[in-house]
Design an enzyme around this catalytic site. Structure first.
Site, PDB file in Angstrom:
ATOM      1  N   ILE A   1       0.280  -1.587  -0.667  1.00  0.00           N
ATOM      2  CA  ILE A   1       0.321  -0.133  -0.105  1.00  0.00           C
ATOM      3  C   ILE A   1       0.876   1.167   0.183  1.00  0.00           C
ATOM      4  O   ILE A   1      -0.021   2.460  -0.542  1.00  0.00           O
ATOM      5  CB  ILE A   1      -0.803   0.385   0.692  1.00  0.00           C
ATOM      6  CG1 ILE A   1      -1.906   1.200   0.714  1.00  0.00           C
ATOM      7  CG2 ILE A   1      -0.093  -0.018   2.859  1.00  0.00           C
ATOM      8  CD1 ILE A   1      -2.804   0.804   2.050  1.00  0.00           C
ATOM      9  N   LYS A   2       1.759   0.995   0.078  1.00  0.00           N
ATOM     10  CA  LYS A   2       3.328   2.419   0.617  1.00  0.00           C
ATOM     11  C   LYS A   2       3.373   3.140  -0.946  1.00  0.00           C
ATOM     12  O   LYS A   2       4.006   4.310  -1.008  1.00  0.00           O
ATOM     13  CB  LYS A   2       4.021   2.197   1.803  1.00  0.00           C
ATOM     14  CG  LYS A   2       4.126   1.243   2.687  1.00  0.00           C
ATOM     15  CD  LYS A   2       3.668   2.056   4.136  1.00  0.00           C
ATOM     16  CE  LYS A   2       4.004   2.265   4.785  1.00  0.00           C
ATOM     17  NZ  LYS A   2       2.905   3.145   5.771  1.00  0.00           N
TER      18      LYS A   2
END
Length: 454
Positions: free
Chosen positions: A42-43
């Site tokens: 998700i980063k």
């Protein structure tokens, strides 16, 4: 249709219903699978957003250097974007992070500096402090600062929140997220609650972190801080991206429960996710008593399991920490099956001939060599034969003169697979210290015996 570069593939990740692990939980449990982002986490979302906002503000200039303190996933997103956009990267991280994460960053050409975990954030050796120092020392540098850079939260307000609202057709009732920098939970929650203020937001914390107590009391208690194994969630300071007003409650999850749930996700749901996913799901199960049949719960799975192969997906690693039950034979089980057996050793000062006679009388082919009760080496029949063929006079010499390196020591929880891997033509046995401090020897014969009795 094609994309102009890899960065255009970030986002629009799938929402997948969990079935096996949550079969006794009321409501519909949906996992947002962020591993489908190009950097497998998700980063990627906030890394790109931070860079774009810094470019727009003139903080990150062409040919510049991106500096960040990162556990790996943010670094991956930043490094990937840096390759496309032509920036250099220097990352600092902690020595508790998995080797796979660090290797992945270096694969993108980033420089990675590993710093000690068990120091205060203000300590000059901490990965926070080192990254801040580098920002000042390196020409044309920009520090992303994922903890306090609100572009982190903004990325999830603009992307993750809207995706979840659309994918659930506005039916989401609960959001469950492991909290580290805080950007994911804060930005996603802010968007969703603007759509429906009644949505419950549960943050998952870990023991050793300060979030839960701070939310409940407003007290920053350093007594809450101690080392923990779980990666990706929890902190020993308060990042600006953690908006406590958007989080209804925090639930703490133990290292053991997080690690085992991570493993169960692959085995029971076919989802190969990272440690924070296991923690988040374990936390949801701990809170599941308050759910109703018509609830729709979205839980975010931040990253991919490939970054944890040496940890949560390694059975020996789990056993060494007492996280895994004795599903396979271990050193302890082998000793138990064999029964009490005194270990025979040779003192380093006794002669080669005396040692050989001891081995011959007891019909053993190898013997540990000790000095003042400590194991300092080993001698085998072949060692003695080779030595005497070369120089027969050595039979009167101290056995330490012909001894070789000691048998390796293993833990009581070491699996039979690892023990077998240590035994070869040069190492015919391993040593293990039992719960009472007594040293035992495990030979290939002991392993065969233990297997044949299963």
């Amino acid at each position: 249709m094609w994309y102009n570069n890899i960065l255009e593939t970030i986002g629009n990740t799938p929402l997948v219903k969990l079935n096996a692990i949550t079969k006794h939980v009321k409501g519909t449990i949906l996992a947002k699978i962020e591993t489908t982002n190009p950097g497998n986490s998700i980063k990627d979302r906030m890394a790109l957003k931070m860079i774009e906002d810094a470019e727009e503000a003139g903080l990150l200039k062409p040919g510049g250097t991106i500096i960040e303190g990162t556990s790996g996933n943010t670094g991956m997103g930043l490094a990937m974007a840096a390759v496309v956009k032509g920036y250099r990267c220097i990352f600092t991280t902690t020595d508790k992070q998995s080797k796979e994460k660090i290797d992945a960053l270096r694969a993108f050409g980033a420089e990675v500096i590993v710093c000690p975990t068990n120091v205060d954030p203000e300590d000059p050796r901490s990965y926070y402090s080192v990254s801040s120092r580098l920002e000042k020392e390196v020409p044309n540098a920009w520090k992303a600062n994922q903890y306090d850079n609100l572009s982190n939260t903004k990325a999830h307000y603009e992307q993750t929140g809207p995706e979840i609202w659309e994918q659930t057709e506005g039916k989401i009732t609960h959001l469950v997220v492991g909290v580290g920098t805080g950007g994911t939970i804060s930005g996603t929650a802010k968007y969703l609650r603007e759509k429906n203020p009644n949505i419950k937001v549960w943050g998952i914390d870990t023991y050793g972190s300060i979030f839960k107590k701070y939310k409940e009391t407003g007290i920053f208690d350093k007594g809450e801080i101690y080392p923990y194994i779980t990666e990706g969630i929890g902190e020993d300071f308060l990042p600006k991206n953690v908006d406590f007003s958007q989080i209804d409650l925090f639930e703490k999850v133990s290292d053991k429960d997080a690690a085992l749930m991570t493993r169960d996700l692959a085995r029971k749901e076919g989802i190969f996710a990272g440690n924070s996913a296991g923690a988040a799901l374990a936390g949801l199960l701990q809170l599941s008593g308050s759910l109703k049949e018509d609830d729709v719960v979205v839980i975010i799975f931040h990253d991919h399991g490939s970054r944890y192969m040496g940890k949560m997906y390694n059975e020996d690693w789990l056993r060494e920490r007492g996280f895994l039950k004795d599903e396979k034979l271990t050193a302890q089980a082998i000793l138990k099956k064999r029964g009490e057996q005194a270990i025979v050793t040779a003192d380093a000062n006794q002669t080669v001939l005396e040692t050989f006679n001891t081995m011959k009388s007891l019909n053993i082919s190898q013997i540990p060599v000790t000095q003042q009760g400590m194991v300092v080496g080993k001698v085998t029949e072949s060692d003695i034969l080779s030595a005497l063929l070369e120089n027969p006079a050595l039979k009167s010499s101290a056995v330490e003169e012909i001894s070789s390196k000691p048998f390796p020591f293993v833990d009581l929880n070491t699996s039979i697979d690892k023990i077998s891997g240590l035994i070869n033509k040069d190492t015919q046995a391993v040593l293990v210290e039992d719960a009472y401090g007594k040293i035992n020897i495990i030979t290939q014969y002991d392993i065969i015996n233990a297997i044949s009795e299963v």
